[in-house]
Design a protein around this motif. Structure first.
Motif, mmCIF file in Angstrom:
data_model
loop_
_atom_site.group_PDB
_atom_site.id
_atom_site.type_symbol
_atom_site.label_atom_id
_atom_site.label_comp_id
_atom_site.label_asym_id
_atom_site.label_seq_id
_atom_site.Cartn_x
_atom_site.Cartn_y
_atom_site.Cartn_z
ATOM 1 N N ALA A 210 34.031 -14.827 13.868
ATOM 2 C CA ALA A 210 32.052 -14.535 13.855
ATOM 3 C C ALA A 210 30.940 -13.748 14.505
ATOM 4 O O ALA A 210 29.996 -13.364 14.008
ATOM 5 C CB ALA A 210 31.588 -15.936 13.522
ATOM 6 N N ARG A 211 31.043 -13.748 15.959
ATOM 7 C CA ARG A 211 30.787 -13.234 16.859
ATOM 8 C C ARG A 211 31.450 -11.783 16.522
ATOM 9 O O ARG A 211 30.776 -11.111 16.907
ATOM 10 C CB ARG A 211 30.869 -13.868 18.471
ATOM 11 C CG ARG A 211 30.226 -14.949 18.586
ATOM 12 C CD ARG A 211 30.278 -15.430 19.746
ATOM 13 N NE ARG A 211 30.064 -16.516 20.172
ATOM 14 C CZ ARG A 211 30.240 -17.533 21.203
ATOM 15 N NH1 ARG A 211 31.308 -17.446 21.897
ATOM 16 N NH2 ARG A 211 29.541 -18.485 21.635
ATOM 17 N N SER A 212 32.690 -11.877 16.587
ATOM 18 C CA SER A 212 33.147 -9.770 16.244
ATOM 19 C C SER A 212 32.580 -9.156 15.157
ATOM 20 O O SER A 212 32.168 -8.383 15.546
ATOM 21 C CB SER A 212 34.961 -10.057 16.819
ATOM 22 O OG SER A 212 35.198 -11.292 17.649
ATOM 23 N N VAL A 213 32.187 -10.166 14.210
ATOM 24 C CA VAL A 213 31.834 -9.623 12.825
ATOM 25 C C VAL A 213 30.433 -9.323 13.293
ATOM 26 O O VAL A 213 29.886 -7.688 12.631
ATOM 27 C CB VAL A 213 31.941 -10.599 11.673
ATOM 28 C CG1 VAL A 213 31.373 -9.891 10.532
ATOM 29 C CG2 VAL A 213 33.393 -10.729 11.147
ATOM 30 N N VAL A 214 30.137 -9.898 14.001
ATOM 31 C CA VAL A 214 28.127 -9.766 13.749
ATOM 32 C C VAL A 214 28.021 -8.413 15.167
ATOM 33 O O VAL A 214 27.295 -7.753 14.957
ATOM 34 C CB VAL A 214 27.300 -10.845 14.690
ATOM 35 C CG1 VAL A 214 26.294 -10.624 14.730
ATOM 36 C CG2 VAL A 214 27.528 -12.169 13.559
ATOM 37 N N ALA A 215 29.365 -8.554 16.387
ATOM 38 C CA ALA A 215 28.805 -7.851 17.038
ATOM 39 C C ALA A 215 29.213 -6.253 16.657
ATOM 40 O O ALA A 215 28.864 -5.138 16.462
ATOM 41 C CB ALA A 215 30.060 -7.436 18.401
ATOM 42 N N ALA A 216 30.136 -6.196 15.627
ATOM 43 C CA ALA A 216 30.738 -4.749 15.179
ATOM 44 C C ALA A 216 29.527 -4.324 14.138
ATOM 45 O O ALA A 216 29.610 -3.420 13.798
ATOM 46 C CB ALA A 216 31.554 -4.737 14.166
ATOM 47 N N ALA A 217 29.001 -5.231 13.107
ATOM 48 C CA ALA A 217 27.563 -4.984 12.460
ATOM 49 C C ALA A 217 26.662 -4.808 13.448
ATOM 50 O O ALA A 217 25.677 -3.274 13.764
ATOM 51 C CB ALA A 217 26.882 -6.313 11.637
ATOM 52 N N ASN A 218 26.510 -4.813 14.311
ATOM 53 C CA ASN A 218 25.454 -4.215 15.651
ATOM 54 C C ASN A 218 25.460 -2.676 15.919
ATOM 55 O O ASN A 218 24.538 -2.345 15.832
ATOM 56 C CB ASN A 218 24.267 -5.445 16.269
ATOM 57 C CG ASN A 218 24.236 -6.156 15.987
ATOM 58 O OD1 ASN A 218 23.657 -6.743 14.938
ATOM 59 N ND2 ASN A 218 24.558 -7.722 17.103
#
Length: 231
Positions: A210-218
């Protein structure tokens, strides 16, 4: 102003706030655009009191800025502001996702609480709508669904203060991003569209994913805005 029931001051205030918020998020009110309470009151044909309350409310959300003795204006956020907003958002979402590894009641297993699964399913549907809008390059529709997606997702943690803070940050982020994204004649394929990946990771209780997905979005959003800012 449209409405179905009796029009009260609070009704007018909310309608005016919603209308101006939509104008800013759609990019029709450009950064630096200034206006007075009197100007907006005349535009909508209402008294000054609900207009002033609406503008103060939007200012508290970061959608407008109070310009002392001169009224209000649309904030002119820069790329440094956007970086700071992303940093603040990340601190909030990291705290939310940490709840997965600490047994937060919002994310009990389906056997313990089937309502959690049902809520995630609803959030996922909102994410699907956001993804369709992003793929189509429909920025206005995307913003609406993206804000609802994060609003409903953060509500799962049962902390309204956290949800309100994250919502404010995401609204401000969109106010900043819109002014740059509108420079592109075609947004199809340029906007992040990974909302369902995030929901699926949370449904599996995979915090790091989940953190990786948000980091990629940012990272995607920041790189795009930096590219546009640098011409």
């Amino acid at each position: 102003m449209p409405g179905n029931g009796p029009v009260t001051r609070s009704t007018l205030r909310q309608q005016i706030a919603d209308a101006l918020r939509d104008e800013v998020l759609a990019g029709r009110l450009r950064p630096g655009r200034a206006f007075t309470v009197k100007e907006i009151a005349e535009q909508y044909g209402v008294s000054a009191t609900p207009v002033r309350e609406a503008l103060v409310n939007l200012s508290a959300q970061g959608i407008l800025e109070a310009d002392q003795h001169r009224g209000f204006r649309v904030p002119d956020y820069c790329i440094a502001d956007f970086r700071n907003m992303i940093e603040a958002r990340t601190l909030v979402t990291d705290g939310m996702f940490q709840a997965l590894t600490s047994g937060h009641p919002a994310f009990r297993t389906p056997v313990e609480d089937p309502l959690t699964t049902a809520a995630l399913t609803t959030v996922r549907r909102r994410g699907e709508e956001a993804q369709r809008a992003a793929t189509a390059g429909d920025l206005t529709i995307l913003i609406g669904y993206d804000l609802r997606f994060w609003r409903e997702l953060s509500a799962l943690f049962g902390n309204p203060y956290l949800g309100d803070f994250l919502h404010r940050l995401r609204v401000q982020s969109w106010v900043c991003a819109v002014q740059h994204l509108l420079r592109l004649p075609d947004l199809r394929g340029r906007l992040w569209a990974g909302h369902t990946d995030l929901v699926d990771a949370l449904a599996r209780r995979e915090t790091e994913t989940a953190r990786s997905v948000v980091a990629a979005a940012n990272a995607h959003s920041l790189a795009l805005l930096e590219q546009l800012t640098n011409g």
